[in-house]
Structure formats: C-alpha cells, structure tokens
Design a protein around this motif. Structure first.
Motif, PDB file in Angstrom:
ATOM      1  N   MET A   1       0.857  -1.259  -0.094  1.00 20.24           N
ATOM      2  CA  MET A   1      -0.028  -0.061   0.113  1.00 20.24           C
ATOM      3  C   MET A   1       0.751   1.426  -0.089  1.00 20.24           C
ATOM      4  O   MET A   1       0.342   2.257  -0.424  1.00 20.24           O
ATOM      5  N   LYS A   2       2.116   1.010   0.624  1.00 20.61           N
ATOM      6  CA  LYS A   2       3.151   2.395   0.548  1.00 20.61           C
ATOM      7  C   LYS A   2       3.270   2.862  -0.975  1.00 20.61           C
ATOM      8  O   LYS A   2       3.447   3.933  -1.261  1.00 20.61           O
ATOM      9  N   ALA A   3       3.672   1.911  -1.562  1.00 20.72           N
ATOM     10  CA  ALA A   3       3.991   2.170  -3.056  1.00 20.72           C
ATOM     11  C   ALA A   3       2.710   2.977  -3.800  1.00 20.72           C
ATOM     12  O   ALA A   3       2.861   3.736  -4.385  1.00 20.72           O
ATOM     13  N   LEU A   4       1.675   2.248  -3.678  1.00 23.79           N
ATOM     14  CA  LEU A   4       0.460   2.933  -4.178  1.00 23.79           C
ATOM     15  C   LEU A   4       0.192   4.144  -3.593  1.00 23.79           C
ATOM     16  O   LEU A   4      -0.120   5.199  -4.210  1.00 23.79           O
ATOM     17  N   SER A   5       0.258   4.453  -2.502  1.00 28.93           N
ATOM     18  CA  SER A   5       0.208   5.727  -1.822  1.00 28.93           C
ATOM     19  C   SER A   5       1.329   6.950  -2.339  1.00 28.93           C
ATOM     20  O   SER A   5       1.063   7.869  -2.629  1.00 28.93           O
ATOM     21  N   ILE A   6       2.433   6.319  -2.441  1.00 33.31           N
ATOM     22  CA  ILE A   6       3.464   7.226  -3.165  1.00 33.31           C
ATOM     23  C   ILE A   6       2.993   7.546  -4.733  1.00 33.31           C
ATOM     24  O   ILE A   6       3.225   8.554  -5.073  1.00 33.31           O
ATOM     25  N   ALA A   7       2.587   6.644  -5.166  1.00 31.31           N
ATOM     26  CA  ALA A   7       2.358   6.657  -6.762  1.00 31.31           C
ATOM     27  C   ALA A   7       1.018   8.039  -6.621  1.00 31.31           C
ATOM     28  O   ALA A   7       0.990   8.812  -7.502  1.00 31.31           O
ATOM     29  N   ALA A   8       0.325   7.847  -5.878  1.00 26.77           N
ATOM     30  CA  ALA A   8      -0.983   8.647  -5.803  1.00 26.77           C
ATOM     31  C   ALA A   8      -0.609  10.216  -5.571  1.00 26.77           C
ATOM     32  O   ALA A   8      -0.939  10.864  -6.133  1.00 26.77           O
ATOM     33  N   VAL A   9       0.420  10.339  -4.445  1.00 22.64           N
ATOM     34  CA  VAL A   9       0.889  11.550  -4.113  1.00 22.64           C
ATOM     35  C   VAL A   9       1.764  12.183  -5.018  1.00 22.64           C
ATOM     36  O   VAL A   9       1.497  13.171  -5.592  1.00 22.64           O
ATOM     37  N   LEU A  63      -6.697   6.956 -10.560  1.00 23.44           N
ATOM     38  CA  LEU A  63      -6.802   5.267 -10.501  1.00 23.44           C
ATOM     39  C   LEU A  63      -5.993   5.023  -9.148  1.00 23.44           C
ATOM     40  O   LEU A  63      -6.517   4.520  -8.208  1.00 23.44           O
ATOM     41  N   PHE A  64      -4.926   5.838  -8.873  1.00 22.53           N
ATOM     42  CA  PHE A  64      -4.117   5.257  -7.661  1.00 22.53           C
ATOM     43  C   PHE A  64      -4.809   5.707  -6.444  1.00 22.53           C
ATOM     44  O   PHE A  64      -4.953   4.979  -5.315  1.00 22.53           O
ATOM     45  N   PRO A  65      -5.371   6.902  -6.181  1.00 23.06           N
ATOM     46  CA  PRO A  65      -6.058   7.297  -5.112  1.00 23.06           C
ATOM     47  C   PRO A  65      -7.401   6.482  -4.717  1.00 23.06           C
ATOM     48  O   PRO A  65      -7.822   6.245  -3.669  1.00 23.06           O
ATOM     49  N   ALA A  66      -8.087   6.007  -5.967  1.00 25.59           N
ATOM     50  CA  ALA A  66      -9.437   5.301  -5.925  1.00 25.59           C
ATOM     51  C   ALA A  66      -9.206   3.979  -5.384  1.00 25.59           C
ATOM     52  O   ALA A  66      -9.773   3.396  -4.602  1.00 25.59           O
ATOM     53  N   VAL A  67      -8.137   3.283  -6.117  1.00 25.08           N
ATOM     54  CA  VAL A  67      -7.583   1.995  -5.539  1.00 25.08           C
ATOM     55  C   VAL A  67      -7.151   1.842  -4.175  1.00 25.08           C
ATOM     56  O   VAL A  67      -7.530   0.844  -3.319  1.00 25.08           O
ATOM     57  N   LEU A  68      -6.316   2.896  -3.747  1.00 20.42           N
ATOM     58  CA  LEU A  68      -5.868   3.181  -2.298  1.00 20.42           C
ATOM     59  C   LEU A  68      -7.102   3.104  -1.630  1.00 20.42           C
ATOM     60  O   LEU A  68      -7.066   2.555  -0.221  1.00 20.42           O
ATOM     61  N   ALA A  69      -8.090   3.889  -1.624  1.00 21.90           N
ATOM     62  CA  ALA A  69      -9.189   4.083  -1.119  1.00 21.90           C
ATOM     63  C   ALA A  69      -9.916   2.606  -0.602  1.00 21.90           C
ATOM     64  O   ALA A  69     -10.368   2.484   0.285  1.00 21.90           O
ATOM     65  N   PHE A  79     -10.297   5.961   5.327  1.00 20.54           N
ATOM     66  CA  PHE A  79     -10.168   5.893   3.779  1.00 20.54           C
ATOM     67  C   PHE A  79     -10.795   7.110   3.284  1.00 20.54           C
ATOM     68  O   PHE A  79     -10.674   7.461   2.193  1.00 20.54           O
ATOM     69  N   ALA A  80     -11.878   7.813   4.159  1.00 22.93           N
ATOM     70  CA  ALA A  80     -12.546   8.778   3.663  1.00 22.93           C
ATOM     71  C   ALA A  80     -11.840  10.004   2.946  1.00 22.93           C
ATOM     72  O   ALA A  80     -12.217  10.558   1.803  1.00 22.93           O
ATOM     73  N   GLY A 142      -5.513  12.116   4.406  1.00 26.44           N
ATOM     74  CA  GLY A 142      -5.838  10.488   4.612  1.00 26.44           C
ATOM     75  C   GLY A 142      -4.662   9.748   4.757  1.00 26.44           C
ATOM     76  O   GLY A 142      -4.858   8.708   5.541  1.00 26.44           O
ATOM     77  N   MET A 143      -3.467   9.938   4.060  1.00 25.03           N
ATOM     78  CA  MET A 143      -2.493   9.091   4.387  1.00 25.03           C
ATOM     79  C   MET A 143      -1.915   9.394   5.812  1.00 25.03           C
ATOM     80  O   MET A 143      -1.488   8.381   6.501  1.00 25.03           O
ATOM     81  N   VAL A 144      -1.882  10.486   6.293  1.00 26.24           N
ATOM     82  CA  VAL A 144      -1.553  10.678   7.766  1.00 26.24           C
ATOM     83  C   VAL A 144      -2.303   9.896   8.596  1.00 26.24           C
ATOM     84  O   VAL A 144      -2.245   9.417   9.670  1.00 26.24           O
ATOM     85  N   ALA A 145      -3.825   9.987   8.425  1.00 23.48           N
ATOM     86  CA  ALA A 145      -4.702   9.096   9.277  1.00 23.48           C
ATOM     87  C   ALA A 145      -4.509   7.759   9.217  1.00 23.48           C
ATOM     88  O   ALA A 145      -4.747   7.352  10.210  1.00 23.48           O
ATOM     89  N   GLY A 146      -4.079   7.207   8.056  1.00 20.07           N
ATOM     90  CA  GLY A 146      -3.953   6.063   8.004  1.00 20.07           C
ATOM     91  C   GLY A 146      -2.556   5.660   8.471  1.00 20.07           C
ATOM     92  O   GLY A 146      -2.406   4.543   8.943  1.00 20.07           O
TER      93      GLY A 146
END
Length: 149
Positions: A1-9, A63-69, A79-80, A142-146
C-alpha cells in the motif's frame, strides 16, 4: 500500500503543479500577447501535452487514490480522505473532458475566437487548479490518518 500511496501523491502532485503553473504563469503570460501568438501557443501546448507520460500521470491521479481508498476500506483503515481526493480529482477529469478538451479542439480547428476560448478555458483551469490541490491535500490528510492509526 505504501507504493500505491507514493504513486498517488506523485501523480496528484504533478497534476496539481501543472495546473498551478498554468494558472500562475503560462496563462497570465499568454494573456499579455496578441491574438495570433496566444492561439498559436495554446495550440502547441495542447498538442504537446498529449503524450504517454502525461496521460499516465493524468489517469494515475485518479486510479491510484481510488484503488488506495478501496484497499484501505477493505483493511478497515481510515479511507474517507483518500476517497475524497479521488472524488475531487474525478471532477477535474470531467471538467477536462467536457469543457477543456472540446475547447482545445475548437481552437485547433479555428472554430472559436481567442476571447471565447480564453473566457471559458482560463476560469475552468483555475477551478481545476483549486480542485486538484484540494485533492492532494485530502490525500495527504488521508495518508496521515492511515499512518497514525
């Protein structure tokens, strides 16, 4: 999930930056030019941005934020904020496809005047700047919350 988070950011950050650059420098600079220069420059910019790397980042920003959520929700994690980021960016995509791209096409075909193009395209781009920046802020929140749960 971290790689997906980085890609989203990265994707959302790049997109927000592109819109911000247009809002704060490119469009004000072009506004100061004559009609022929403005139209020629916008035609070239619109043609140049249609490339694989830009399209990857442009699509990845949704795509990346939607999949991450979705993954965060399935894992029972907050995830909100990430979903909000995807939703805000979805509005950016809709504005781009429904307003900006057709205007770009009309400008390329000389079917719209500079004044008619600029009076719609610029404020819509400003809105895309605000929305994509808000999406990036939501994603960060959202990333900080997670991460701090």
């Amino acid at each position: 999930m971290k790689a997906l988070s980085i890609a989203a950011v990265v994707c959302l950050g790049l997109i927000a930056g592109i819109f911000f650059a247009f809002t704060t420098s490119v469009l004000p600079g072009l506004h100061a030019t004559d009609d022929a220069t403005f139209v020629t420059a916008m035609r070239h910019l619109n043609a140049a941005i249609e490339n694989g790397l830009f399209l990857l980042v442009f699509a990845g920003a949704l795509l990346f934020p939607a999949v991450l959520a979705g993954l965060l929700a399935r894992a029972g994690r907050p995830f909100a904020w990430v979903a909000a980021a995807a939703g805000l960016y979805l509005v950016v995509l809709v504005l781009t496809m429904v307003v900006e791209v057709p205007l770009n096409d009309r400008l390329a075909d000389a079917a719209v005047s500079r004044a008619d193009f600029e009076s719609v395209w610029v404020p819509v781009n400003d809105l895309r700047t605000v929305l994509s920046t808000l999406a990036l802020a939501c994603l960060g929140r959202g990333m900080v919350a997670g991460w701090t749960r």
